[in-house]
Structure formats: structure tokens, C-alpha cells
Design a protein around this motif. Structure first.
Motif, PDB file in Angstrom:
ATOM      1  N   ASN A   1       3.709 -38.786 -58.327  1.00 16.03           N
ATOM      2  CA  ASN A   1       4.977 -39.487 -58.577  1.00 16.03           C
ATOM      3  C   ASN A   1       5.067 -40.770 -57.761  1.00 16.03           C
ATOM      4  O   ASN A   1       5.563 -41.791 -58.236  1.00 16.03           O
ATOM      5  CB  ASN A   1       6.173 -38.588 -58.276  1.00 16.03           C
ATOM      6  N   SER A   2       4.586 -40.723 -56.520  1.00 13.51           N
ATOM      7  CA  SER A   2       4.594 -41.925 -55.679  1.00 13.51           C
ATOM      8  C   SER A   2       3.720 -43.007 -56.286  1.00 13.51           C
ATOM      9  O   SER A   2       4.106 -44.177 -56.364  1.00 13.51           O
ATOM     10  CB  SER A   2       4.111 -41.587 -54.266  1.00 13.51           C
ATOM     11  N   SER A   3       2.546 -42.619 -56.738  1.00 14.79           N
ATOM     12  CA  SER A   3       1.629 -43.559 -57.387  1.00 14.79           C
ATOM     13  C   SER A   3       2.271 -44.164 -58.630  1.00 14.79           C
ATOM     14  O   SER A   3       2.233 -45.383 -58.837  1.00 14.79           O
ATOM     15  CB  SER A   3       0.339 -42.830 -57.756  1.00 14.79           C
ATOM     16  N   ASN A   4       2.878 -43.323 -59.453  1.00 14.65           N
ATOM     17  CA  ASN A   4       3.529 -43.806 -60.676  1.00 14.65           C
ATOM     18  C   ASN A   4       4.654 -44.786 -60.369  1.00 14.65           C
ATOM     19  O   ASN A   4       4.844 -45.772 -61.089  1.00 14.65           O
ATOM     20  CB  ASN A   4       4.058 -42.631 -61.502  1.00 14.65           C
ATOM     21  N   MET A   5       5.407 -44.525 -59.315  1.00 14.35           N
ATOM     22  CA  MET A   5       6.495 -45.436 -58.948  1.00 14.35           C
ATOM     23  C   MET A   5       5.959 -46.790 -58.504  1.00 14.35           C
ATOM     24  O   MET A   5       6.518 -47.826 -58.857  1.00 14.35           O
ATOM     25  CB  MET A   5       7.359 -44.813 -57.849  1.00 14.35           C
ATOM     26  N   LEU A   6       4.872 -46.790 -57.744  1.00 12.45           N
ATOM     27  CA  LEU A   6       4.287 -48.059 -57.292  1.00 12.45           C
ATOM     28  C   LEU A   6       3.740 -48.851 -58.473  1.00 12.45           C
ATOM     29  O   LEU A   6       3.942 -50.064 -58.568  1.00 12.45           O
ATOM     30  CB  LEU A   6       3.204 -47.800 -56.250  1.00 12.45           C
ATOM     31  N   ILE A   7       3.077 -48.175 -59.395  1.00 15.66           N
ATOM     32  CA  ILE A   7       2.547 -48.843 -60.587  1.00 15.66           C
ATOM     33  C   ILE A   7       3.690 -49.418 -61.422  1.00 15.66           C
ATOM     34  O   ILE A   7       3.609 -50.542 -61.905  1.00 15.66           O
ATOM     35  CB  ILE A   7       1.667 -47.874 -61.397  1.00 15.66           C
ATOM     36  N   ALA A   8       4.773 -48.655 -61.558  1.00 18.87           N
ATOM     37  CA  ALA A   8       5.937 -49.131 -62.330  1.00 18.87           C
ATOM     38  C   ALA A   8       6.564 -50.376 -61.706  1.00 18.87           C
ATOM     39  O   ALA A   8       7.182 -51.179 -62.408  1.00 18.87           O
ATOM     40  CB  ALA A   8       6.982 -48.021 -62.454  1.00 18.87           C
TER      41      ALA A   8
ATOM     42  N   PHE B   1       2.483 -52.738 -58.770  1.00 14.54           N
ATOM     43  CA  PHE B   1       1.253 -52.610 -57.990  1.00 14.54           C
ATOM     44  C   PHE B   1       0.114 -52.247 -58.938  1.00 14.54           C
ATOM     45  O   PHE B   1       0.250 -51.339 -59.762  1.00 14.54           O
ATOM     46  CB  PHE B   1       1.407 -51.551 -56.896  1.00 14.54           C
ATOM     47  N   THR B   2      -0.971 -52.974 -58.850  1.00 10.10           N
ATOM     48  CA  THR B   2      -2.056 -52.797 -59.819  1.00 10.10           C
ATOM     49  C   THR B   2      -3.262 -52.055 -59.255  1.00 10.10           C
ATOM     50  O   THR B   2      -4.119 -51.621 -60.016  1.00 10.10           O
ATOM     51  CB  THR B   2      -2.532 -54.162 -60.351  1.00 10.10           C
ATOM     52  N   SER B   3      -3.344 -51.923 -57.966  1.00  5.86           N
ATOM     53  CA  SER B   3      -4.475 -51.227 -57.346  1.00  5.86           C
ATOM     54  C   SER B   3      -3.928 -50.072 -56.525  1.00  5.86           C
ATOM     55  O   SER B   3      -3.617 -50.216 -55.341  1.00  5.86           O
ATOM     56  CB  SER B   3      -5.272 -52.196 -56.466  1.00  5.86           C
ATOM     57  N   VAL B   4      -3.789 -48.918 -57.175  1.00  5.22           N
ATOM     58  CA  VAL B   4      -3.222 -47.741 -56.523  1.00  5.22           C
ATOM     59  C   VAL B   4      -4.221 -46.601 -56.685  1.00  5.22           C
ATOM     60  O   VAL B   4      -4.481 -46.143 -57.785  1.00  5.22           O
ATOM     61  CB  VAL B   4      -1.860 -47.339 -57.150  1.00  5.22           C
ATOM     62  N   ASP B   5      -4.803 -46.157 -55.586  1.00  6.18           N
ATOM     63  CA  ASP B   5      -5.727 -45.029 -55.585  1.00  6.18           C
ATOM     64  C   ASP B   5      -5.033 -43.843 -54.940  1.00  6.18           C
ATOM     65  O   ASP B   5      -4.331 -43.995 -53.942  1.00  6.18           O
ATOM     66  CB  ASP B   5      -6.987 -45.344 -54.774  1.00  6.18           C
ATOM     67  N   VAL B   6      -5.246 -42.658 -55.485  1.00  8.33           N
ATOM     68  CA  VAL B   6      -4.661 -41.440 -54.936  1.00  8.33           C
ATOM     69  C   VAL B   6      -5.798 -40.534 -54.485  1.00  8.33           C
ATOM     70  O   VAL B   6      -6.758 -40.314 -55.214  1.00  8.33           O
ATOM     71  CB  VAL B   6      -3.791 -40.713 -55.987  1.00  8.33           C
TER      72      VAL B   6
END
Length: 85
Positions: A6-13, A16-21
């Protein structure tokens, strides 16, 4: 992991274009956002998006950065974000 995804999805929304989990090697009690770029504004923005206090933002040594400008380690104190809220 709902917290990480969910944190990753929020950053992408939020653009943010470079999000690694990745899973941390051990559970952490405290959330930490480490900025290696020397520009704390991005780390502060991430904290805001994830509804975290800016007190979790720390400045890191660029030599420890690897390929990352900012690293977010979510601890058990982090709220589970709800995308779209």
C-alpha cells in the motif's frame, strides 16, 4: 505485506517512478526514512504522503546509498496506508 504494498502504491500514485519493495531482514519497531541525496525535501514529502512525522527522516551518508537516493524502512509504528485517501 499490506504495509509495504500500500505504501508503494501511494508513492506511485503521487508520481514517484522508481519504487522498489523488499522485505527487511528483521522486523523494525521504528520507521525510518533515510535520504542519501542531500535533498531532504523528497524524504519529507514521502513522510507526508505516508502520514508519517518528519521526525522519521534522517540524513544518510552518500557512500552508503547504493543505487538509492532515499530508503524507507517501515516499522511496526507505521500506519497501514489506504491508497486513495
Amino acid at each position: 505485506n499490506l504495509l509495504a504494498s500500500n505504501s508503494s502504491n501511494m508513492l506511485i500514485a503521487q508520481g514517484f517512478t522508481s519504487v522498489d519493495v523488499a522485505q527487511a531482514s528483521s522486523n523494525r519497531a521504528s520507521t525510518e526514512i533515510v535520504d542519501y541525496s542531500g535533498n531532504l525535501a523528497t524524504a519529507d514529502r514521502i513522510a507526508s504522503i505516508l502520514n508519517l512525522p518528519t521526525s522519521v527522516v534522517k540524513e544518510g551518508d552518500a557512500q552508503d546509498a547504493g543505487n538509492y537516493a532515499v530508503v524507507v524502512t517501515l516499522g511496526s509504528d507505521a500506519p497501514i496506508p489506504t491508497p486513495g485517501s
